[in-house]
Each structure stands twice: as C-alpha cells, then as structure tokens.
Scaffold this motif. Structure first.
Motif, mmCIF file in Angstrom:
data_model
loop_
_atom_site.group_PDB
_atom_site.id
_atom_site.type_symbol
_atom_site.label_atom_id
_atom_site.label_comp_id
_atom_site.label_asym_id
_atom_site.label_seq_id
_atom_site.Cartn_x
_atom_site.Cartn_y
_atom_site.Cartn_z
ATOM 1 N N UNK A 47 0.827 -1.181 0.146
ATOM 2 C CA UNK A 47 0.111 0.008 -0.090
ATOM 3 C C UNK A 47 0.813 1.313 -0.229
ATOM 4 N N UNK A 48 2.031 1.188 0.443
ATOM 5 C CA UNK A 48 2.971 2.078 0.693
ATOM 6 C C UNK A 48 3.543 2.883 -0.981
ATOM 7 N N UNK A 49 3.409 1.809 -1.815
ATOM 8 C CA UNK A 49 3.647 2.071 -3.303
ATOM 9 C C UNK A 49 2.258 2.623 -3.940
ATOM 10 N N UNK A 50 0.909 2.015 -3.506
ATOM 11 C CA UNK A 50 -0.247 2.435 -3.713
ATOM 12 C C UNK A 50 -0.677 3.926 -3.591
ATOM 13 N N UNK A 51 -0.200 4.386 -2.506
ATOM 14 C CA UNK A 51 -0.799 5.536 -2.058
ATOM 15 C C UNK A 51 -0.366 6.742 -3.137
ATOM 16 N N UNK A 52 0.935 6.777 -3.618
ATOM 17 C CA UNK A 52 1.119 7.912 -4.589
ATOM 18 C C UNK A 52 0.066 7.882 -5.789
ATOM 19 N N UNK A 53 -0.372 6.649 -6.197
ATOM 20 C CA UNK A 53 -1.495 6.473 -7.168
ATOM 21 C C UNK A 53 -2.884 7.195 -6.848
ATOM 22 N N UNK A 54 -3.186 6.707 -5.517
ATOM 23 C CA UNK A 54 -4.222 7.192 -5.010
ATOM 24 C C UNK A 54 -4.332 8.960 -5.010
ATOM 25 N N UNK A 55 -3.091 9.373 -4.515
ATOM 26 C CA UNK A 55 -2.955 10.849 -4.456
ATOM 27 C C UNK A 55 -3.155 11.479 -5.907
ATOM 28 N N UNK A 56 -2.604 10.880 -7.043
ATOM 29 C CA UNK A 56 -2.879 11.192 -8.289
ATOM 30 C C UNK A 56 -4.312 11.170 -8.777
ATOM 31 N N UNK A 57 -5.284 10.159 -8.232
ATOM 32 C CA UNK A 57 -6.665 10.098 -8.296
ATOM 33 C C UNK A 57 -7.370 11.145 -7.641
ATOM 34 N N UNK A 58 -6.815 11.468 -6.524
ATOM 35 C CA UNK A 58 -7.431 12.556 -5.831
ATOM 36 C C UNK A 58 -7.243 13.958 -6.562
ATOM 37 N N UNK A 59 -6.049 14.114 -7.174
ATOM 38 C CA UNK A 59 -5.735 15.140 -7.993
ATOM 39 C C UNK A 59 -6.654 15.395 -9.072
ATOM 40 N N UNK A 60 -7.043 14.348 -9.892
ATOM 41 C CA UNK A 60 -7.719 14.385 -10.927
ATOM 42 C C UNK A 60 -9.160 14.522 -10.686
ATOM 43 N N UNK A 61 -9.685 13.789 -9.419
ATOM 44 C CA UNK A 61 -10.879 14.116 -9.037
ATOM 45 C C UNK A 61 -11.330 15.321 -8.560
ATOM 46 N N UNK A 62 -10.194 15.919 -7.816
ATOM 47 C CA UNK A 62 -10.501 17.176 -7.197
ATOM 48 C C UNK A 62 -10.266 18.240 -8.184
ATOM 49 N N UNK A 63 -9.503 18.077 -9.219
ATOM 50 C CA UNK A 63 -9.178 19.097 -10.142
ATOM 51 C C UNK A 63 -7.815 19.646 -10.046
ATOM 52 N N UNK A 64 -7.214 19.397 -8.999
ATOM 53 C CA UNK A 64 -5.828 19.968 -8.891
ATOM 54 C C UNK A 64 -4.817 19.600 -9.864
#
Lengths: 345, 151
Positions: A326-343
């Motif tokens: 999961x430590x390697x998965x979290x950056x991908x989730x941050x990326x998804x947050x960025x796309x979902x939130x628009x930043x």
C-alpha cells in the motif's frame, strides 16, 4: 493452529449444525489469497452418502484493513438477505466462541463462479471481455438497484444505525473514515488533507437512506458462464455494509479505482452509462453534487483503508506483506485525488 | 511514503521468516531463503531513502508555503511562517516531513478564510500538490497486484 487441527474443529462445529448429515468430513480446505482483510477459507463438506456442498468461512483476522473487527453486523445482514433474490451468499452460521476456531467467524454457502480481479490480465487484456461487458454490466446495475430497494426496516436491519435526513448521512460517513485515518496514527499527506477540507465544506443533503453494500465493485462480483454469456452469480465482501446514501455505492463502483485498466466503470460500462442505467433501474436520481462528494470520499476511504493496513504492518501485527505494498499504492491514490478534485489537470 | 526503508526491510524479513520459510520444503530453496535473510539483515542499516527526492519535495513545499503566506497576509499566516522557520534544515527526510505537516496545517488555515481570500492560497497549494504527486509516482515500478491477488 495447524490445518489438521483446524479441519477437526470445523468438522466438529459443522456436525452440530448439520446433524442430519453426520458423519461429515471437511475436504479441500484452502485459504483464499484474494481478500486483503478478513481471512477467507473455502472448503467442501462431504457426507457419508457422498454428497458434497461448498462453503466459505470468513474469520476475523489478527490484524487487517478494517480493524477493529466485528463480524456480527455483516453476518446479520447476510443472514437476513439469505432468502432475497439478491445474489448474496446464504449465510447460516455465526460463531463468536474463541474455543471453536480461536477467533469469531461465520460460514456461508459457496456460490458458483469466478471473481474477475480489477486489473488487466497477464497478457494485458481487460479483466472482462468486450462481449461480456453489456450483459454483465446490466446484471451488476440491476443487482445494485435491487439492493438499494430492499426494505431494510422490515428485515430488522436498523441496528446498523439510521442516519437522519439532511447532512447527517454524509457527516456520519466522513466522520467514520476520519476516525479510521486518525486511528492509524500515520501522517496525513497534503493531498488527503486537501480532500478532507473539501469534503467538510461540501457535505450534501439527502433524505434517501438505503442499505449500502459499501464495497460494491469489480473484485467482489462472482461471475458464471451461462450458455456462453457471463452472468453475475454473487455479491461478495459485505464488511462495509451500512445504512446510508445509495450514491455512495454508485460512486464507489464507478470510481477509477476499479476500472481494471479500462475506461469503464467496473471494467463494464462507461461511467455515465452506468449511472443512467442505475437511475433507470432504481427509479432514483443521481444528484451530481452527492455523486461528486462520494466520488472524492471513495478515494479518501481507500486511503484510510491502506493507512490502517500500513499501521498494522509497521507495528508488526501482521506478516502479510501485501499490507506493505500500500505504501507504493498511495501515490497513485494521490494522483486520483488530484484528477478527481481538479488540482491535477 | 509512510514506511521507512528500515521498517519495510524488517517487515520483509519477518514475513519471510514466519510466513514463507515454514512452507518451503526443498533444502536448496530453504538455504537460498536463509541467504536472502542474511543479506537483508545486513542491508537494513546501510540504506536510506534518496535525499534528492526529499530535497525536491522540500523546495516545492517552501515555495508553495511562501506564496500562501503572501496571499493570506502575515497575521493570518503567522503560524505558517513560524513553522517554516522552525522546519529543520537536515536531514532531508526530516525537513520534507516537517514541511509536509506544515502544508496540512496550511489547508486548515486557508479553509477558515472566505472563498475569495482563500483562492490564491489554494492555487499555490494545488500547484505544489500536482508537482509532488507526479514526482512521487515517477519513481514507482509497475505493480504486481494481479499476481499478488491470484497467489
């Protein structure tokens, strides 16, 4: 406890639940590797007359992604749904006594089918073949709409906690996951902080309260071949079941998290088509503001789950190295947050 | 990353010793596994995360926080300015972690402002988030999740 001891104890337990089928044997016991949370065992029960029935046993783990664990609520839901047309596994038995199998567990019937994993296959092809997507997608949408139409009051499921109309549903869910994040004791990364601030500012109102599966997605769908066509044969993993906004399930299911390398919700249908089909099948409206809220919350929930697993791994409470990835998965989730939130453009 | 290299290696060794080794029967395979453990336990105290990654994150965070303070003013931004001053210069991982925590505080500070006043600060923070998200992902290898799930 070794496998033989486990089998002997399980045989003794089942003999008490299936007295007409004694003597019985537990055979082909296997521990599943798919689940990352509860321990999942599959086995057959063979009777003296040679009949065989397949079962699945879910046991509380020593540590896991959704700790602290209490299997009883999901058992009560599954038990209550056992006679419903919804393809949830009939679930007859729950046991809390630790002298049986050391930790609490429940037993359910094993439904036929295989579980497509939400990732491209080894050859790079999508998890669901193009020809199977429309039919299976329709099955999945129909099952979700049916789930949201279940009369949970008449089934006595209000013990799950009934949210009040207004912002209470969203407030409860956000608080539930913020508690999990806090309990992990791990640092909140800035993308998660941004998302939490946005969620707190944008709590939507609703007066719709339905049964919410909580983990309705590719990876929890059992699929069988029926005359050449792929059909939904089961809905699995009810650990996060609760009462809430049905759009929480819709947002979870269409999330980029579970598209398996395809542009499709659940690797099945274009997201907009999925939502429209759910609206049509359920007779409900997918309010865009609520859907957006739960879309962001989906990724926050996944981050919270991963932080919980990482904490268990860091503390040495699990030898399951899958928690560490999961430590390697979290950056991908941050990326998804960025796309979902628009930043992130 | 939430787990330090030492914690990750400790966990890998624990899993190999407690969960994998008991299931390995062949003598050669067991010997190889013990050799892996031997290598890892000696590697543990000789490696650390790349300083260049932490330096890049810290530089971007300082830039963003400076812009935030300028946008919201010295009074509202006083605690953030103090945090910037107090962030350790070294080691790089500690500096990056302190600035990350300060960014989290910045979101709370900015969130208390009216939208119009918060907008330029949010824009500065968003620029940092986007850059950092890309930097974090750039160093990762393709996941073996499919194989891990199937076992």
């Amino acid at each position: 406890m070794g496998d033989q001891d486990f089998i002997a104890r399980l045989e003794s337990y089942l003999a008490g639940r299936l007295p007409a089928e004694r003597p019985l044997r537990v055979i082909d016991l296997d521990r599943s590797t798919e689940g990352f949370s509860q321990e999942t065992f599959t086995f057959d029960v063979e009777t003296a007359t040679g009949t065989r029935r397949g079962f699945v046993l879910k046991r509380e783990p020593l540590a896991g992604l959704l700790e602290p664990y209490d299997l009883e609520p999901e058992f009560r839901v599954l038990h209550a749904l056992s006679d419903d047309p919804l393809p949830s596994p009939p679930t007859p038995w729950f046991e809390r006594d630790p002298t049986v199998l050391e930790r609490s567990f429940y037993v359910m019937a094993r439904l036929p089918g295989d579980v497509p994993v939400p990732a491209p296959r080894a050859d790079g092809s999508p998890p669901v073949d193009d020809g199977d997507r429309p039919g299976l997608g329709a099955d999945v949408v129909a099952a979700l709409a049916h789930l949201h139409g279940i009369d949970w009051r008449s089934l006595g499921l209000d013990f799950l906690g009934v949210p009040a109309a207004g912002r209470d549903t969203a407030t409860r869910e956000l608080a539930r996951w913020e508690r999990r994040i806090d309990a992990s004791g791990l640092a909140v990364d800035p993308p998660l902080a941004e998302a939490l601030c946005w969620l707190r500012r944008n709590l939507p109102e609703t007066d719709e309260t339905t049964l919410v599966h909580g983990d309705f997605r590719l990876g929890n769908f059992l699929v069988v071949r029926d005359g050449g066509a792929a059909r939904l044969s089961g809905l699995l993993d009810w650990e996060m079941v609760h009462l809430g906004d049905p759009l929480e399930d819709v947002a979870w299911c269409i999330s980029p998290l579970w598209r398996g390398g395809t542009p499709y919700a659940g690797a099945l249908l274009p997201p907009e088509e999925f939502v429209e089909a759910w609206e049509s099948a359920s007779g409900r409206t997918a309010d865009p503001r609520r859907l957006e809220f739960y879309g962001v919350l989906t990724i926050v929930k996944m981050i919270a789950i991963m932080l919980t697993g990482l904490r268990a791994f860091r503390d040495g409470r699990t030898t399951d190295l899958r928690m560490a990835i999961f430590d390697q998965q979290l950056p991908f989730l941050n990326l998804m947050l960025g796309m979902t939130r628009g930043w992130l453009g | 990353m939430q787990l330090g290299v030492d914690i990750l290696l400790d966990g890998v060794m624990r899993t190999l010793r407690e969960a994998v080794l008991p299931a390995v029967q062949g003598r050669l395979a067991r010997a190889q596994l013990f050799a892996v453990l031997d290598v890892l336990q000696n590697l543990r105290d000789r490696v650390e995360s790349k300083a260049a990654l932490d330096d890049a994150e810290a530089e971007s965070a300082v830039h963003a926080l400076t812009q935030v303070i300028a946008a919201i003013g010295p009074i509202t931004g006083a605690a953030l300015a103090e945090g910037l001053e107090a962030a350790p210069e070294a080691p790089p991982a500690a500096r990056a972690a302190a600035l990350r925590a300060l960014l989290v505080r910045a979101f709370d500070v900015v969130d208390a402002l009216p939208d119009a006043a918060a907008a330029p600060a949010r824009a500065a923070l968003a620029t940092h988030l986007a850059g950092q998200a890309m930097r974090d992902v750039a160093v990762l290898k393709p996941s073996l999740l499919q194989e891990i799930s199937k076992g």
